[in-house]
Design a protein around this motif. Structure first.
Motif, mmCIF file in Angstrom:
data_model
loop_
_atom_site.group_PDB
_atom_site.id
_atom_site.type_symbol
_atom_site.label_atom_id
_atom_site.label_comp_id
_atom_site.label_asym_id
_atom_site.label_seq_id
_atom_site.Cartn_x
_atom_site.Cartn_y
_atom_site.Cartn_z
ATOM 1 N N LEU A 264 19.941 20.296 14.956
ATOM 2 C CA LEU A 264 18.690 19.953 14.277
ATOM 3 C C LEU A 264 18.926 18.800 13.318
ATOM 4 O O LEU A 264 19.870 18.839 12.524
ATOM 5 N N LYS A 265 18.095 17.776 13.391
ATOM 6 C CA LYS A 265 18.164 16.665 12.444
ATOM 7 C C LYS A 265 16.763 16.383 11.927
ATOM 8 O O LYS A 265 15.835 16.196 12.714
ATOM 9 N N THR A 266 16.603 16.376 10.607
ATOM 10 C CA THR A 266 15.299 16.125 10.006
ATOM 11 C C THR A 266 15.323 14.817 9.236
ATOM 12 O O THR A 266 16.381 14.327 8.821
ATOM 13 N N GLY A 267 14.164 14.250 9.064
ATOM 14 C CA GLY A 267 14.037 13.014 8.301
ATOM 15 C C GLY A 267 12.590 12.783 7.935
ATOM 16 O O GLY A 267 11.699 13.548 8.299
ATOM 17 N N GLY A 268 12.356 11.708 7.207
ATOM 18 C CA GLY A 268 10.997 11.410 6.801
ATOM 19 C C GLY A 268 10.846 9.970 6.360
ATOM 20 O O GLY A 268 11.829 9.278 6.083
ATOM 21 N N THR A 269 9.611 9.536 6.325
ATOM 22 C CA THR A 269 9.290 8.201 5.838
ATOM 23 C C THR A 269 7.906 8.235 5.207
ATOM 24 O O THR A 269 7.103 9.123 5.500
ATOM 25 N N ILE A 270 7.646 7.293 4.333
ATOM 26 C CA ILE A 270 6.325 7.146 3.721
ATOM 27 C C ILE A 270 5.636 5.946 4.351
ATOM 28 O O ILE A 270 6.186 4.839 4.364
ATOM 29 N N VAL A 271 4.452 6.170 4.894
ATOM 30 C CA VAL A 271 3.638 5.089 5.440
ATOM 31 C C VAL A 271 2.537 4.775 4.439
ATOM 32 O O VAL A 271 1.737 5.647 4.091
ATOM 33 N N GLU A 272 2.512 3.546 3.970
ATOM 34 C CA GLU A 272 1.489 3.126 3.018
ATOM 35 C C GLU A 272 0.445 2.270 3.727
ATOM 36 O O GLU A 272 0.782 1.345 4.469
ATOM 37 N N THR A 273 -0.820 2.587 3.493
ATOM 38 C CA THR A 273 -1.913 1.859 4.132
ATOM 39 C C THR A 273 -3.102 1.809 3.172
ATOM 40 O O THR A 273 -3.332 2.775 2.433
ATOM 41 N N PRO A 274 -3.836 0.706 3.135
ATOM 42 C CA PRO A 274 -4.954 0.594 2.175
ATOM 43 C C PRO A 274 -6.013 1.662 2.388
ATOM 44 O O PRO A 274 -6.302 2.060 3.515
ATOM 45 N N ARG A 275 -6.582 2.118 1.284
ATOM 46 C CA ARG A 275 -7.685 3.058 1.379
ATOM 47 C C ARG A 275 -9.013 2.330 1.207
ATOM 48 O O ARG A 275 -9.053 1.163 0.808
ATOM 49 N N LYS A 276 -10.080 3.019 1.548
ATOM 50 C CA LYS A 276 -11.401 2.416 1.469
ATOM 51 C C LYS A 276 -11.688 1.885 0.070
ATOM 52 O O LYS A 276 -11.305 2.493 -0.936
ATOM 53 N N ASP A 277 -12.409 0.787 0.011
ATOM 54 C CA ASP A 277 -12.815 0.228 -1.274
ATOM 55 C C ASP A 277 -13.733 1.205 -2.009
ATOM 56 O O ASP A 277 -14.636 1.800 -1.418
ATOM 57 N N GLY A 278 -13.461 1.378 -3.288
ATOM 58 C CA GLY A 278 -14.335 2.187 -4.118
ATOM 59 C C GLY A 278 -14.175 3.682 -3.979
ATOM 60 O O GLY A 278 -14.921 4.443 -4.594
ATOM 61 N N LEU A 279 -13.211 4.113 -3.166
ATOM 62 C CA LEU A 279 -13.031 5.549 -2.945
ATOM 63 C C LEU A 279 -12.331 6.188 -4.142
ATOM 64 O O LEU A 279 -11.269 5.741 -4.574
ATOM 65 N N LYS A 280 -12.933 7.243 -4.682
ATOM 66 C CA LYS A 280 -12.286 7.984 -5.757
ATOM 67 C C LYS A 280 -11.088 8.750 -5.194
ATOM 68 O O LYS A 280 -10.987 8.968 -3.991
ATOM 69 N N TRP A 281 -10.214 9.200 -6.099
ATOM 70 C CA TRP A 281 -9.016 9.900 -5.656
ATOM 71 C C TRP A 281 -8.788 11.126 -6.530
ATOM 72 O O TRP A 281 -8.888 11.043 -7.761
ATOM 73 N N PRO A 282 -8.492 12.292 -5.921
ATOM 74 C CA PRO A 282 -8.319 13.515 -6.715
ATOM 75 C C PRO A 282 -7.117 13.435 -7.649
ATOM 76 O O PRO A 282 -6.073 12.861 -7.309
ATOM 77 N N GLU A 283 -7.252 14.029 -8.819
ATOM 78 C CA GLU A 283 -6.180 14.014 -9.802
ATOM 79 C C GLU A 283 -4.923 14.721 -9.298
ATOM 80 O O GLU A 283 -3.807 14.327 -9.635
ATOM 81 N N ASP A 284 -5.094 15.766 -8.470
ATOM 82 C CA ASP A 284 -3.925 16.535 -8.034
ATOM 83 C C ASP A 284 -3.134 15.823 -6.937
ATOM 84 O O ASP A 284 -2.086 16.309 -6.527
ATOM 85 N N LEU A 285 -3.628 14.657 -6.484
ATOM 86 C CA LEU A 285 -2.941 13.943 -5.410
ATOM 87 C C LEU A 285 -2.384 12.597 -5.880
ATOM 88 O O LEU A 285 -2.326 11.628 -5.120
#
Length: 400
Positions: A264-285
């Motif tokens: 078993l081999k695990t791994g990960g990566t972060i993919v960053e992509t623009p979000r919609k203009d003007g979209l609010k974002w929850p505090e817990d995220l």
């Protein structure tokens, strides 16, 4: 309060809902996969669970995948997270903290039990096929899109199978990966239910005598062929035992080769992509967004990977993904068995192709992503699978 559709309170139980847990250990990596009969959870709820398991039991969060079957007839668990941004009127009530604590504690108890019961095992892999789903992006003559049925639309009807056996060859557990919304029942139904994934799981378990973990796939644009009916009877819920359950049993029977040599081999990566203009974002995220120096707001998508031996590549994301995206990634994978585990470690909205965005409909309204997100995600995942995962694959072959 049930999650899925409008806010509504349950008035009984149609069928029981479960945590189903598999622990795997190759001597170096200990990995946990949990399939829970709920609609979804916020990534912050996963983070809370993962932090507790790391603190109390030294479990690496990279090796902890918590998936939701996406039934729309199970209680809410934890804070609303991103859905509250799109559907604010639906979340005027507080989430049930007592029930959430119960769900979390039972999950932890299950992980502890699974770890305690680790025993020598064999593993097999295979494919199945079921016609239990259909594209739900229905079009009219003007191209307007609504939720319905689109027999000509993209679909993924493959069942990805993992078979775990005891040393003597008898069955230990099954994992089945298939894309299907948990929406056989509509918002008129007030009975708690695992919907199609839950009913299918119990049916297969009755036939085999072992647990079945149903892992949903890229079901963002995929519905069950009977969808949004007011009751289990009206929605032919039991028919999914044949439509999908029997196909899982057939796929299991087709796996004739298993091995006790498993890496078993695990791994990960972060993919960053623009979000919609003007979209609010929850505090817990807060951990799932970033603003660049030029003022561009990005969504930070955590993508996880699991490679099993030389032929299985599994990737997961906290997404309601359109199936054509995972289909394309699978087509470009060098691994003969490439599975996508959706609704994993939270929910960060629908991610659909740029082509589908122009048709509108429900899904774009609950997606936080700007156009181009599908291309960004596809390139990142394919590059990781073809690059880092394949490099490890080649190195493993050289060692042997």
């Amino acid at each position: 309060m049930l999650l899925g559709y409008q806010a509504r309170q349950s008035n009984g139980v149609n069928d029981k809902i479960y945590h189903r847990i598999v622990a795997m250990d190759d001597g170096k990596t200990q990995f946990f996969i949990i399939s829970t009969d709920i609609c979804l959870v916020s990534p912050s709820q996963y983070d809370k669970l993962a932090a507790r398991l790391k603190s109390q039991y030294k479990i690496d969060p990279m090796n902890l995948w918590w998936t939701a079957t996406h039934t729309h007839s199970a209680p809410e668990v934890g804070p609303a997270g991103l859905p509250a941004v799109f559907l604010g009127d639906r979340y005027r009530h507080d989430f049930d903290a007592k029930y959430t604590d119960l769900v979390e504690q039972k999950l932890i108890d299950g992980i502890v039990t699974a770890r305690k019961n680790l025993a020598p095992a064999r593993l097999g892999v295979g494919w199945g096929h079921a016609n239990a789903n259909i594209n739900r992006r229905a079009r009219d003559e003007n191209g307007k899109t609504t939720l319905g049925m689109n027999p000509d639309g993209p679909v993924d009807r493959r069942i990805g199978m993992l078979r775990l056996e005891k040393e003597n060859g008898s069955l230990l557990a099954l994992i089945a990966n298939y894309a299907i919304h948990g929406t056989v029942m509509s918002g008129e139904n007030l009975k708690i239910s695992g919907d199609a994934p839950g009913v299918v799981s119990e049916y297969v378990e009755q036939k085999t005598g072992v647990p079945l973990l149903f892992i949903n796939g890229a079901a963002g644009d995929i519905a069950p062929i009977y969808s949004v009916y007011p009751s289990p009877r009206a929605g032919h819920l039991d028919h999914f035992k044949v439509l999908l359950g029997d196909k899982i049993l057939d796929a299991n029977k087709s796996i004739t080769a298993t091995t006790n040599e498993v890496t078993l081999k695990t791994g990960g990566t972060i993919v960053e992509t623009p979000r919609k203009d003007g979209l609010k974002w929850p505090e817990d995220l807060g951990n799932y967004t970033r603003t660049t120096k030029t003022g561009v707001n990005l969504v930070r998508l955590p993508i996880r990977f699991l490679k099993i031996n030389q032929d299985v590549a599994i990737w997961s994301a906290p997404l309601e993904l359109f199936c054509e995206i995972s289909n394309e990634i699978r087509d470009h994978s060098p691994f003969p068995y490439t599975f996508y585990f959706g609704y994993t470690n939270g929910w960060l909205g629908y991610l659909l192709t740029e082509e589908e965005l122009k048709y509108g409909g429900y899904e774009p309204t609950v997606s936080p992503y700007a156009p181009g997100a599908a291309k960004t995600l596809t390139e990142a995942v394919v590059n990781y699978i073809q690059g880092e995962m394949r490099s490890n694959y080649n190195n493993a072959r050289k060692v042997e």
